[in-house]
Design a protein around this motif. Structure first.
Motif, PDB file in Angstrom:
ATOM      1  N   ILE A  10     -57.144  41.773  35.163  1.00 21.74           N
ATOM      2  CA  ILE A  10     -56.669  41.897  33.785  1.00 21.74           C
ATOM      3  C   ILE A  10     -57.867  41.683  32.861  1.00 21.74           C
ATOM      4  CG2 ILE A  10     -54.990  41.138  32.080  1.00 21.74           C
ATOM      5  CD1 ILE A  10     -53.721  42.098  34.683  1.00 21.74           C
ATOM      6  N   GLY A  11     -58.298  42.742  32.192  1.00 20.57           N
ATOM      7  CA  GLY A  11     -59.466  42.677  31.323  1.00 20.57           C
ATOM      8  C   GLY A  11     -60.645  43.392  31.947  1.00 20.57           C
ATOM      9  N   ALA A  12     -61.123  44.429  31.281  1.00 20.51           N
ATOM     10  CA  ALA A  12     -62.199  45.255  31.838  1.00 20.51           C
ATOM     11  C   ALA A  12     -63.483  45.163  31.025  1.00 20.51           C
ATOM     12  CB  ALA A  12     -61.750  46.717  31.915  1.00 20.51           C
ATOM     13  N   SER A  13     -63.615  44.120  30.206  1.00 26.12           N
ATOM     14  CA  SER A  13     -64.823  43.969  29.390  1.00 26.12           C
ATOM     15  C   SER A  13     -65.882  43.193  30.172  1.00 26.12           C
ATOM     16  CB  SER A  13     -64.487  43.282  28.074  1.00 26.12           C
ATOM     17  OG  SER A  13     -63.985  41.973  28.304  1.00 26.12           O
ATOM     18  N   ASP A  14     -66.772  42.473  29.461  1.00 27.54           N
ATOM     19  CA  ASP A  14     -67.874  41.784  30.134  1.00 27.54           C
ATOM     20  C   ASP A  14     -67.383  40.764  31.159  1.00 27.54           C
ATOM     21  OD1 ASP A  14     -66.768  40.296  28.105  1.00 27.54           O
ATOM     22  OD2 ASP A  14     -68.657  39.774  27.133  1.00 27.54           O
ATOM     23  N   ILE A  53     -64.189  51.483  39.192  1.00 24.13           N
ATOM     24  CA  ILE A  53     -62.840  50.957  39.401  1.00 24.13           C
ATOM     25  C   ILE A  53     -61.961  51.509  38.282  1.00 24.13           C
ATOM     26  CG2 ILE A  53     -61.410  48.891  39.574  1.00 24.13           C
ATOM     27  CD1 ILE A  53     -63.407  49.169  41.865  1.00 24.13           C
ATOM     28  N   PRO A  54     -60.830  52.144  38.608  1.00 28.59           N
ATOM     29  CA  PRO A  54     -60.040  52.826  37.567  1.00 28.59           C
ATOM     30  C   PRO A  54     -59.316  51.862  36.625  1.00 28.59           C
ATOM     31  CG  PRO A  54     -58.887  52.876  39.670  1.00 28.59           C
ATOM     32  CD  PRO A  54     -60.261  52.330  39.959  1.00 28.59           C
ATOM     33  N   ILE A  55     -59.139  52.308  35.389  1.00 26.57           N
ATOM     34  CA  ILE A  55     -58.252  51.629  34.450  1.00 26.57           C
ATOM     35  C   ILE A  55     -56.848  52.169  34.711  1.00 26.57           C
ATOM     36  CG2 ILE A  55     -57.731  51.114  32.045  1.00 26.57           C
ATOM     37  CD1 ILE A  55     -60.462  50.069  32.857  1.00 26.57           C
ATOM     38  N   LEU A  56     -55.972  51.319  35.198  1.00 24.50           N
ATOM     39  CA  LEU A  56     -54.645  51.768  35.621  1.00 24.50           C
ATOM     40  C   LEU A  56     -53.681  51.923  34.448  1.00 24.50           C
ATOM     41  CD1 LEU A  56     -54.272  49.454  38.738  1.00 24.50           C
ATOM     42  CD2 LEU A  56     -54.987  51.854  38.700  1.00 24.50           C
ATOM     43  N   GLY A  57     -53.896  51.128  33.400  1.00 21.29           N
ATOM     44  CA  GLY A  57     -52.997  51.154  32.258  1.00 21.29           C
ATOM     45  C   GLY A  57     -53.157  49.888  31.444  1.00 21.29           C
ATOM     46  N   ASN A  58     -52.203  49.651  30.556  1.00 25.17           N
ATOM     47  CA  ASN A  58     -52.256  48.458  29.715  1.00 25.17           C
ATOM     48  C   ASN A  58     -51.236  47.426  30.206  1.00 25.17           C
ATOM     49  OD1 ASN A  58     -49.797  49.487  28.832  1.00 25.17           O
ATOM     50  ND2 ASN A  58     -50.630  50.262  26.907  1.00 25.17           N
ATOM     51  N   MET A  59     -51.128  46.306  29.473  1.00 28.74           N
ATOM     52  CA  MET A  59     -50.220  45.240  29.889  1.00 28.74           C
ATOM     53  C   MET A  59     -48.762  45.710  29.873  1.00 28.74           C
ATOM     54  SD  MET A  59     -51.577  42.440  30.965  1.00 28.74           S
ATOM     55  CE  MET A  59     -50.123  41.408  30.823  1.00 28.74           C
ATOM     56  N   LYS A  60     -48.398  46.510  28.899  1.00 28.71           N
ATOM     57  CA  LYS A  60     -47.029  47.018  28.840  1.00 28.71           C
ATOM     58  C   LYS A  60     -46.705  47.810  30.095  1.00 28.71           C
ATOM     59  CE  LYS A  60     -43.905  49.728  25.923  1.00 28.71           C
ATOM     60  NZ  LYS A  60     -43.777  50.533  24.662  1.00 28.71           N
ATOM     61  N   VAL A  74     -56.923  37.153  36.038  1.00 31.56           N
ATOM     62  CA  VAL A  74     -56.915  37.253  34.582  1.00 31.56           C
ATOM     63  C   VAL A  74     -58.308  36.938  34.051  1.00 31.56           C
ATOM     64  CG1 VAL A  74     -55.791  36.518  32.451  1.00 31.56           C
ATOM     65  CG2 VAL A  74     -54.494  36.565  34.593  1.00 31.56           C
ATOM     66  N   ALA A  75     -59.053  37.984  33.712  1.00 31.96           N
ATOM     67  CA  ALA A  75     -60.431  37.851  33.221  1.00 31.96           C
ATOM     68  C   ALA A  75     -60.446  37.975  31.703  1.00 31.96           C
ATOM     69  CB  ALA A  75     -61.323  38.908  33.872  1.00 31.96           C
ATOM     70  N   ILE A  76     -59.817  37.010  31.059  1.00 30.62           N
ATOM     71  CA  ILE A  76     -59.715  36.952  29.603  1.00 30.62           C
ATOM     72  C   ILE A  76     -60.384  35.657  29.153  1.00 30.62           C
ATOM     73  CG2 ILE A  76     -58.157  36.856  27.629  1.00 30.62           C
ATOM     74  CD1 ILE A  76     -58.069  39.526  29.064  1.00 30.62           C
ATOM     75  N   GLY A  77     -61.332  35.750  28.225  1.00 26.11           N
ATOM     76  CA  GLY A  77     -62.103  34.582  27.833  1.00 26.11           C
ATOM     77  C   GLY A  77     -61.364  33.622  26.924  1.00 26.11           C
ATOM     78  N   ASP A  78     -60.557  34.118  26.006  1.00 22.21           N
ATOM     79  CA  ASP A  78     -59.842  33.267  25.066  1.00 22.21           C
ATOM     80  C   ASP A  78     -58.707  32.540  25.792  1.00 22.21           C
ATOM     81  OD1 ASP A  78     -57.396  32.953  23.102  1.00 22.21           O
ATOM     82  OD2 ASP A  78     -59.192  32.996  21.837  1.00 22.21           O
ATOM     83  N   SER A  79     -58.774  31.201  25.840  1.00 21.79           N
ATOM     84  CA  SER A  79     -57.838  30.430  26.656  1.00 21.79           C
ATOM     85  C   SER A  79     -56.398  30.560  26.186  1.00 21.79           C
ATOM     86  CB  SER A  79     -58.247  28.959  26.670  1.00 21.79           C
ATOM     87  OG  SER A  79     -59.480  28.797  27.333  1.00 21.79           O
ATOM     88  N   LYS A  82     -55.184  33.961  27.102  1.00 23.70           N
ATOM     89  CA  LYS A  82     -55.018  33.981  28.556  1.00 23.70           C
ATOM     90  C   LYS A  82     -53.704  33.304  28.954  1.00 23.70           C
ATOM     91  CE  LYS A  82     -58.485  32.651  31.201  1.00 23.70           C
ATOM     92  NZ  LYS A  82     -59.374  31.742  31.971  1.00 23.70           N
ATOM     93  N   GLN A  83     -53.405  32.169  28.326  1.00 24.39           N
ATOM     94  CA  GLN A  83     -52.200  31.429  28.659  1.00 24.39           C
ATOM     95  C   GLN A  83     -50.945  32.249  28.365  1.00 24.39           C
ATOM     96  OE1 GLN A  83     -52.165  27.503  26.951  1.00 24.39           O
ATOM     97  NE2 GLN A  83     -50.618  26.770  28.382  1.00 24.39           N
ATOM     98  N   VAL A  84     -50.947  32.969  27.257  1.00 22.70           N
ATOM     99  CA  VAL A  84     -49.811  33.827  26.917  1.00 22.70           C
ATOM    100  C   VAL A  84     -49.642  34.933  27.958  1.00 22.70           C
ATOM    101  CG1 VAL A  84     -48.938  35.500  25.236  1.00 22.70           C
ATOM    102  CG2 VAL A  84     -49.926  33.339  24.452  1.00 22.70           C
ATOM    103  N   ILE A  85     -50.764  35.553  28.347  1.00 21.83           N
ATOM    104  CA  ILE A  85     -50.720  36.631  29.343  1.00 21.83           C
ATOM    105  C   ILE A  85     -50.228  36.098  30.685  1.00 21.83           C
ATOM    106  CG2 ILE A  85     -52.171  38.181  30.711  1.00 21.83           C
ATOM    107  CD1 ILE A  85     -53.857  38.604  28.172  1.00 21.83           C
ATOM    108  N   VAL A  86     -50.739  34.944  31.099  1.00 21.53           N
ATOM    109  CA  VAL A  86     -50.326  34.356  32.371  1.00 21.53           C
ATOM    110  C   VAL A  86     -48.831  34.070  32.375  1.00 21.53           C
ATOM    111  CG1 VAL A  86     -50.484  32.252  33.775  1.00 21.53           C
ATOM    112  CG2 VAL A  86     -52.563  33.419  33.040  1.00 21.53           C
ATOM    113  N   LYS A  87     -48.315  33.539  31.276  1.00 21.47           N
ATOM    114  CA  LYS A  87     -46.882  33.235  31.188  1.00 21.47           C
ATOM    115  C   LYS A  87     -46.041  34.489  31.379  1.00 21.47           C
ATOM    116  CE  LYS A  87     -43.535  30.751  28.269  1.00 21.47           C
ATOM    117  NZ  LYS A  87     -42.484  31.776  28.215  1.00 21.47           N
ATOM    118  N   SER A  88     -46.442  35.583  30.733  1.00 18.40           N
ATOM    119  CA  SER A  88     -45.674  36.825  30.863  1.00 18.40           C
ATOM    120  C   SER A  88     -45.763  37.377  32.287  1.00 18.40           C
ATOM    121  CB  SER A  88     -46.172  37.865  29.854  1.00 18.40           C
ATOM    122  OG  SER A  88     -47.503  38.261  30.120  1.00 18.40           O
ATOM    123  N   LEU A  89     -46.918  37.234  32.924  1.00 20.89           N
ATOM    124  CA  LEU A  89     -47.065  37.696  34.300  1.00 20.89           C
ATOM    125  C   LEU A  89     -46.246  36.841  35.261  1.00 20.89           C
ATOM    126  CD1 LEU A  89     -50.908  38.409  34.271  1.00 20.89           C
ATOM    127  CD2 LEU A  89     -49.095  40.125  34.428  1.00 20.89           C
TER     128      LEU A  89
END
Length: 230
Positions: A10-14, A53-60, A74-79, A82-89
């Protein structure tokens, strides 16, 4: 034969690209992961690939998928994000493998939560507990009996001395050092190069005043501010 985990990053940036490197290094030693692709909400990346590595789609797209038989890194820097994304997953039945660089050195009794990422060259000493979704970057050291709580981030070269407690969503900048047996309260930010020698309450900001800060008003975001002058 060891089971190979299917994973999505999750997250394709740096951050995502660095985690991909670590996963490749893990697989070079023993095949552990089958990387299905990246998920990213950046519309500019739609239908593209990153590092082959392909981009499969977005979170939706991911959350609406019928297939849940893979792990999410989950490769998201903002904690907080990240916590919100983890909860939804979590609510949608996904699991979170740990990604530990083969060059990291962890004592055998270190206890890890889920979704932990530990990068190259890090050393973790005896009787350390690391919570869920903690990110420990390159060449960090964590001394004996430390507790690193959920969603904390340690930037490259951080040195945490023995007996410290790093609370939830704390961010510690590159090259920062803590004295032994101190506690840093949740949602605090420790600037790069800082030396933390006493307990800090939650929502503290500690930074080394080696440069000049212009148009910066940290009191809008933090309850406690500690400036270290050199």
């Amino acid at each position: 034969m060891k089971n190979i985990k299917k994973i999505i990053i999750i997250g394709a940036s740096d951050f995502g690209r660095e985690v991909l490197w670590t996963i490749h290094d893990c697989n070079a030693v023993t095949k552990q992961f089958d990387i299905l692709g990246f998920v990213d909400d950046n519309e500019n990346l739609k239908n593209l690939s990153v590092k082959n590595i392909p981009i499969l789609g977005n979170m939706k797209w991911l959350l609406s998928s019928d297939e849940k038989d893979f792990g999410c890194v989950v490769a998201i820097g903002d904690s907080k994000r990240k916590q919100v994304i983890v909860k939804s997953l979590e609510e949608n039945g996904f699991y979170f493998p740990n990604i530990i660089s083969p060059t990291a050195n962890l004592n055998e009794d270190v206890k890890l939560g889920n979704g932990v990422i530990i990068q190259h060259g890090t050393i973790v000493s005896v009787d350390v507990k690391i919570g869920n979704h903690v990110y420990i970057n390159y060449n960090c050291t964590i001394g004996h009996d430390c507790l690193i709580n959920d969603f904390a981030t340690l930037a490259p070269g951080t040195q945490i001395n023995g007996g410290c407690v790093i609370d939830e969503r704390v961010y510690i900048g590159s090259g920062a050092i803590t004295k032994n047996d101190i506690k840093i309260g949740k949602d605090s930010v420790i600037g790069a190069g800082s030396i933390v020698s006493k307990d800090l309450p939650e929502k503290s900001m500690c930074f080394a005043a080696s440069g000049i800060l212009k148009n910066f008003k940290p009191w809008l975001f933090f309850d406690n501010i500690l400036v270290i002058s050199y």
